[in-house]
Design an enzyme around this catalytic site. Structure first.
Site, short mmCIF file in Angstrom:
data_model
loop_
_atom_site.label_atom_id
_atom_site.label_comp_id
_atom_site.label_asym_id
_atom_site.label_seq_id
_atom_site.Cartn_x
_atom_site.Cartn_y
_atom_site.Cartn_z
N SER A 1 1.84 -0.84 -10.28
CA SER A 1 1.71 -0.60 -8.85
C SER A 1 1.39 0.87 -8.59
O SER A 1 2.04 1.76 -9.11
CB SER A 1 3.02 -1.00 -8.14
OG SER A 1 2.91 -0.79 -6.76
N GLY A 2 0.35 1.11 -7.78
CA GLY A 2 -0.04 2.47 -7.45
C GLY A 2 -1.05 3.08 -8.39
O GLY A 2 -1.41 4.25 -8.26
N THR B 1 -6.90 -1.48 -6.39
CA THR B 1 -7.67 -1.89 -5.22
C THR B 1 -8.80 -0.92 -4.94
O THR B 1 -9.91 -1.33 -4.58
CB THR B 1 -6.74 -2.00 -3.99
OG1 THR B 1 -5.74 -2.99 -4.25
CG2 THR B 1 -7.52 -2.40 -2.75
N ASN C 1 3.52 3.74 -3.45
CA ASN C 1 2.13 3.74 -2.99
C ASN C 1 2.10 3.52 -1.48
O ASN C 1 2.70 2.58 -0.97
CB ASN C 1 1.37 2.62 -3.71
CG ASN C 1 -0.10 2.59 -3.40
OD1 ASN C 1 -0.59 3.38 -2.61
ND2 ASN C 1 -0.80 1.67 -4.02
N SER D 1 -0.15 -0.08 -0.79
CA SER D 1 0.01 -1.01 -1.92
C SER D 1 -0.40 -2.43 -1.54
O SER D 1 0.01 -2.95 -0.50
CB SER D 1 1.47 -1.01 -2.38
OG SER D 1 1.67 -1.94 -3.42
N SER D 2 -1.22 -3.05 -2.37
CA SER D 2 -1.59 -4.45 -2.15
C SER D 2 -0.37 -5.33 -2.42
O SER D 2 0.20 -5.27 -3.51
CB SER D 2 -2.74 -4.86 -3.08
OG SER D 2 -3.89 -4.12 -2.83
N GLY E 1 0.34 -5.04 -10.01
CA GLY E 1 0.80 -4.90 -11.38
C GLY E 1 2.28 -5.18 -11.54
O GLY E 1 2.96 -5.65 -10.63
N GLU F 1 6.12 -5.15 -11.63
CA GLU F 1 7.11 -4.60 -10.70
C GLU F 1 8.51 -4.84 -11.27
O GLU F 1 8.86 -5.98 -11.62
CB GLU F 1 6.99 -5.25 -9.33
CG GLU F 1 5.69 -4.91 -8.64
CD GLU F 1 5.64 -5.40 -7.21
OE1 GLU F 1 4.82 -4.86 -6.45
OE2 GLU F 1 6.39 -6.31 -6.86
#
Length: 508
Positions: free
Chosen positions: A107-108, A112, A166, A169-170, A391, A393
């Protein structure tokens, strides 16, 4: 005869395959040296590593840079996401084979953004031609390219949120297919969405936010008609104590979102209905419940607010209260009987949250379907797919959503191993090439732990249909059936073992 000897130092290498000594220290040192020089991209053969700089780097992207990579082979120019996009596009053009780009990372990491850059590149190199017929084709291509690019702010508004790691974040996964005709010009696009983080609608961790669209709506929506105040006034937004994102103007972003929706082709009337549903969800969170006596039937306290929420959703207040404060139970087989069971205040609150999450999830699915209706071309011949899914987590409290997300990432890692290390080494064996075997982490047992018949998902499915299934009975079966597995662990502390289990992920 003159012989030139070149020593490939860590600083000079833009492909880690060329390192003289392939060790973890050498790889990390190379990436760090390149990163400090604003070289955020590095190859490992056909794989591209991108290290997120969390800032804009001058002259790294744009039309001029796109022209540098257009028509070039993969290794002709320095490592870049544009080179990857060019390789995918040229393979589709020359070989007529559909392509796929898989983007993975924690994540981050910037997944994206990388997917958007791939779309930007393809939009920049397609639809160029002359002549009256070509000019008409170019206009259609330009329209499609505009829709493809404008789908990003819409999807980000409804599917992204500020997290601790992030600011954008998506919170969902997507597979974005850019569709092409025989001339390799984009004629459409299709989005498949996965694993929307519905729990975020009703609860966020400290210093995080709900989905961007809620704050955008409050800042730029119809305040009087929808009775929009400040984010602090809504229970579904005020639990984390965070209402703004540094450097972000929610009011301006709302205008960008609505403009993008119009560009895609979503009518203003439909947009208005979408924002009405969003407002209903926000107000729904402020409904509270009371019981005449402890454990008795719950009823909604705020009758006026209930009436307003029902009006936004086109429902009757009494029907809505009954739906939230009771549940329908079905018993029996062929002669099944249905009856209503009243809920207490705590259960009614869970019911309210479940309704809010279901409404948002269906709204999100409808929005993606509407975008597909406007953009997708079923007559297209080829496509380039871009997979962008959040991703690994690992939180203090990990729910079923984290299990699904991490399971998907384990599957992606398994694909990566199959396509790179395992298949390459098997080819060396077949061709009897002398080489030194490379040890790599094989996560297949971890994947099997989750997806096998008597694994975690199988046991969970079984427990869901078991009439008296509980968290405790599920945990007991998991501990009994999986405790001997290498990647499963029962917490040693007795109290924690009563409420949790551990999976040892490769990125953990």
């Amino acid at each position: 005869q003159v012989e030139s000897v070149f020593r490939m130092t860590a600083r000079a290498v833009d492909d880690l395959v060329l390192l003289e000594e392939i060790t973890e220290d050498a790889i990390v040192r190379t990436l760090r040296d390149r990163y400090s020089s604003d070289n955020i991209y590095t190859y490992i053969g056909q794989v591209l590593i991108a290290v997120n700089p969390y800032r804009l780097i001058n002259k790294l992207y744009g039309k001029d840079v796109i022209r540098e990579y257009q028509g070039r082979y993969f290794f002709e120019e320095p490592p870049h996401v544009y080179a990857l996009a060019e390789a995918a596009y040229r393979s589709l053009l020359n070989e007529g084979i559909n392509q796929c780009v898989i983007i993975s990372g924690e994540s981050g990491a910037g997944k994206t953004e990388s997917s958007k850059l791939i779309m930007q590149y393809i939009a920049g190199v397609t639809g160029v031609g002359r002549g009256e017929r070509q000019e008409k084709t170019n206009k259609n291509v330009e329209k499609i390219k505009g829709q493809i690019l404008e789908s990003n702010p819409v999807l980000e508004a409804f599917g992204n949120a500020k997290t601790i790691q992030n600011n954008n974040s998506s919170r969902f996964g997507k597979y974005f297919q850019i569709q092409f005709n025989y001339d390799a010009d984009p004629v459409g696009a299709r989005i498949t969405n996965y694993l929307l983080e519905k729990s975020r609608v009703v609860q966020q961790a400290k210093d995080e936010r709900n989905f961007h669209i809620f704050y955008q709506l409050i800042a730029g929506g119809e305040k009087d008609r929808l009775r929009l105040g400040k984010p602090e006034q809504f229970k579904f937004l005020n639990g984390s104590g965070t209402y703004t994102v540094p450097g972000t103007n929610d009011g301006e972003d709302f205008r960008i979102t609505t403009r993008a929706m119009s560009t895609i082709g979503i009518p203003e009337s439909n947009q208005k209905e979408m924002f009405t549903v969003l407002a209903a969800i926000l107000h729904m969170g402020n409904l509270t419940f009371k019981e005449k006596s402890k454990g008795s039937n719950a009823e909604i306290v705020e009758k006026d607010l209930l009436e307003f929420v029902a009006s936004l959703l086109g429902s009757h207040p009494k029907e809505m209260e009954n739906a939230i404060c009771s549940r329908n139970v079905t018993r029996g087989g062929a002669r099944a009987s249905n009856y209503m069971v009243a809920l207490d205040a705590a259960a009614a609150a869970y019911s309210r949250d479940a309704l809010a999450k279901a409404l948002y999830s269906r709204l999100f699915d409808w929005m993606v379907s509407s975008i597909n209706d406007e953009m997708s071309d079923d007559t297209s011949e080829f496509n380039i797919g871009v997979l962008d899914i959040y991703g690994f987590e690992i939180f203090k409290v990990n729910t079923f959503e984290q299990l699904c997300i991490n399971y998907v990432n384990e599957k992606l890692q398994q694909i990566f191993i199959e396509l790179t290390l395992k298949s390459e080494q098997e080819e060396y064996v077949r061709e009897k090439i002398k080489w030194s075997a490379i040890d790599y982490f094989n996560n297949k047992p971890c994947v099997e732990l989750i997806e096998r018949k008597n694994g975690i998902m199988g046991i969970l499915d079984e427990e869901c249909v078991f009439p008296k299934g509980t968290d405790a009975s599920l945990l007991d079966k998991l501990h009994k059936n999986c405790v001997s597995h290498t990647f499963f662990e029962k917490p040693t502390e007795a109290q924690i073992a009563k409420t949790s289990f551990t999976i040892k992920h490769y990125a953990g």
